[in-house]
Design a protein around this motif. Structure first.
Motif, PDB file in Angstrom:
ATOM      1  N   ALA A 140      68.511 103.817  70.878  1.00  0.00           N
ATOM      2  CA  ALA A 140      69.203 104.202  72.113  1.00  0.00           C
ATOM      3  C   ALA A 140      68.255 104.185  73.304  1.00  0.00           C
ATOM      4  O   ALA A 140      68.582 103.664  74.381  1.00  0.00           O
ATOM      5  N   SER A 143      67.264 100.617  74.239  1.00  0.00           N
ATOM      6  CA  SER A 143      68.374  99.922  74.882  1.00  0.00           C
ATOM      7  C   SER A 143      68.549 100.392  76.313  1.00  0.00           C
ATOM      8  O   SER A 143      68.797  99.585  77.232  1.00  0.00           O
ATOM      9  N   HIS A 144      68.436 101.707  76.526  1.00  0.00           N
ATOM     10  CA  HIS A 144      68.547 102.230  77.887  1.00  0.00           C
ATOM     11  C   HIS A 144      67.453 101.672  78.791  1.00  0.00           C
ATOM     12  O   HIS A 144      67.688 101.327  79.955  1.00  0.00           O
ATOM     13  N   ARG A 147      68.238  98.043  79.817  1.00  0.00           N
ATOM     14  CA  ARG A 147      69.430  97.759  80.620  1.00  0.00           C
ATOM     15  C   ARG A 147      69.072  97.473  82.080  1.00  0.00           C
ATOM     16  O   ARG A 147      69.595  96.528  82.678  1.00  0.00           O
ATOM     17  N   THR A 186      71.856  94.406  73.992  1.00  0.00           N
ATOM     18  CA  THR A 186      71.512  95.774  74.390  1.00  0.00           C
ATOM     19  C   THR A 186      72.716  96.691  74.298  1.00  0.00           C
ATOM     20  O   THR A 186      72.630  97.816  73.781  1.00  0.00           O
ATOM     21  N   GLU A 187      73.855  96.231  74.812  1.00  0.00           N
ATOM     22  CA  GLU A 187      75.063  97.045  74.745  1.00  0.00           C
ATOM     23  C   GLU A 187      75.494  97.279  73.292  1.00  0.00           C
ATOM     24  O   GLU A 187      75.972  98.361  72.934  1.00  0.00           O
ATOM     25  N   LEU A 190      73.325  99.980  71.811  1.00  0.00           N
ATOM     26  CA  LEU A 190      73.749 101.291  72.300  1.00  0.00           C
ATOM     27  C   LEU A 190      74.996 101.772  71.560  1.00  0.00           C
ATOM     28  O   LEU A 190      75.104 102.944  71.194  1.00  0.00           O
ATOM     29  N   ARG A 194      75.414 105.036  69.178  1.00  0.00           N
ATOM     30  CA  ARG A 194      76.420 106.055  69.474  1.00  0.00           C
ATOM     31  C   ARG A 194      77.297 106.325  68.258  1.00  0.00           C
ATOM     32  O   ARG A 194      77.597 107.472  67.935  1.00  0.00           O
TER      33      ARG A 194
END
Length: 364
Positions: A140, A143-144, A147, A186-187, A190, A194
């Protein structure tokens, strides 16, 4: 035989053997020195013997039969009591194997071998849960962090592509495609993180509506690929995250389209209700897949033989995300090769009381 039955027979056999030894000891060392007339008088209410051995044998056999019955019943109850901690550990193992690492045996009572085994198993689960949470946080956070620079790069490439003075630059177009793919990856990471954290509030969800919405999303892609989609089923109420389950449905339908027979493929999307569960199934035509290969398709970035990268091929996390979302909803994901080629994927989730509704059938 089960361990409980083996222990029961062992206990009963031990009791009977002990009883037989006691009877033999009593005869050899005591009863054979007693006056036979005394034996006759004390056993004639059971049997009318003509010699001391027969007079003693009948009550001894009755005693051994009673000991056998007592050993079987008592052994069965005793074995069940002794094995109850092992059953709890087995249930905890099955729960952990299903993806729930937060469950603990928490065996109470005094310290013994079963308690030590349960405590060691709980400690192992705690380490695995911490390691899994660490991996999810890393994915996570990474990935953040990715972004923002990817979004900036995408904006710069958009400006370059729309500049009339530059014209159509092949290098810019190639970079734009690579950057778009990195953003999609990346999305996806994430979303995978999640789903693994189960960070959602459960709400009533109808899988039949999920199937319809997911199909409508990819109808243009199916038309361009020459793939026919058939949707049928019945209201399938479940409890979970609408957004995650919609992502699950769209991933399954997208996977079935892009890995199909171009120009002559078919996808079947169905929902069904079973006692205690609802099922969303997506089956598709395609190339022959072996069971060994199908078992690996839920691994991240794994593609089957002959599955090539295309403009709509995804980032290799589609089925991995489906698996994570299914596990987060306490469901079961099953993949199986279809006879004649292709893949059949079913998601089974716990059901909720179904609202009044009618069957639907959509064919496109």
């Amino acid at each position: 035989m089960s361990v409980r039955l083996k222990l029961t027979l062992s206990y009963a056999g031990l009791v009977v053997i002990t009883g037989a030894l006691l009877v033999a000891t009593a005869w050899v060392f005591v009863l054979r020195y007693i006056d036979p007339n005394l034996v006759f008088r004390t056993t004639r209410w059971l049997y009318s013997p003509t010699d001391p051995l027969r007079g003693f044998g009948y009550p001894a056999a009755l005693l051994l039969a009673l000991l056998l019955a007592f050993g079987l019943v008592g052994g069965w109850l005793l074995a069940g009591t002794m094995l109850s901690p092992l059953r709890r550990i087995t249930q905890a193992t099955r729960t952990a194997a299903g993806g729930s690492l937060s469950h603990r045996v928490a065996l109470e009572g005094r310290s013994d071998e079963f308690r030590e085994l349960a405590d060691a198993f709980d400690a192992m689960l705690a380490r695995l849960e911490a390691h899994d949470a660490e991996q999810q946080r890393f994915a996570a956070n990474a990935s953040h962090e990715l972004r923002t620079p990817l979004a900036i790069t995408q904006t710069l490439l958009d400006v370059a592509r729309s500049d009339p003075d530059r014209g159509k630059d092949p290098l810019v177009e190639q970079l734009y495609g690579v950057n778009s793919r990195a953003i999609a990856l990346t999305e996806a990471l994430l979303l995978l993180s999640r789903a693994g954290r189960r960070s959602f509030t459960p709400e009533p969800v109808d899988l039949s509506l999920i199937a319809e919405e997911a199909t409508e999303t990819w109808l243009p892609l199916a038309d361009r690929s020459g793939v026919a989609i058939h949707v049928a089923g019945e209201p399938a109420p479940a409890l979970g995250s609408h957004a995650l389950l919609l992502q699950l449905g769209t991933n399954l339908v997208h996977n079935a389209i892009v890995h199909n027979l171009a120009g002559a493929g078919t996808v079947w999307v169905t929902t069904s209700v079973h006692p205690g569960s609802v099922v969303l199934e997506v089956a598709s035509t395609g190339r022959e897949l072996t069971p060994a290969l199908v078992a690996t398709l839920v691994e991240p970035f794994r593609r089957g033989t002959g599955r090539v990268r295309s403009d709509h091929g995804g980032v290799g996390l589609g089925l991995a995300i489906v698996k994570s979302i299914t596990s987060a909803h306490d469901g079961v994901l099953t993949l199986a090769p279809r006879s004649g080629g292709g893949l059949c994927v079913s998601v089974r989730l716990p059901t909720t009381p179904a609202p009044a509704g009618q069957r639907y059938s959509v064919v496109t």
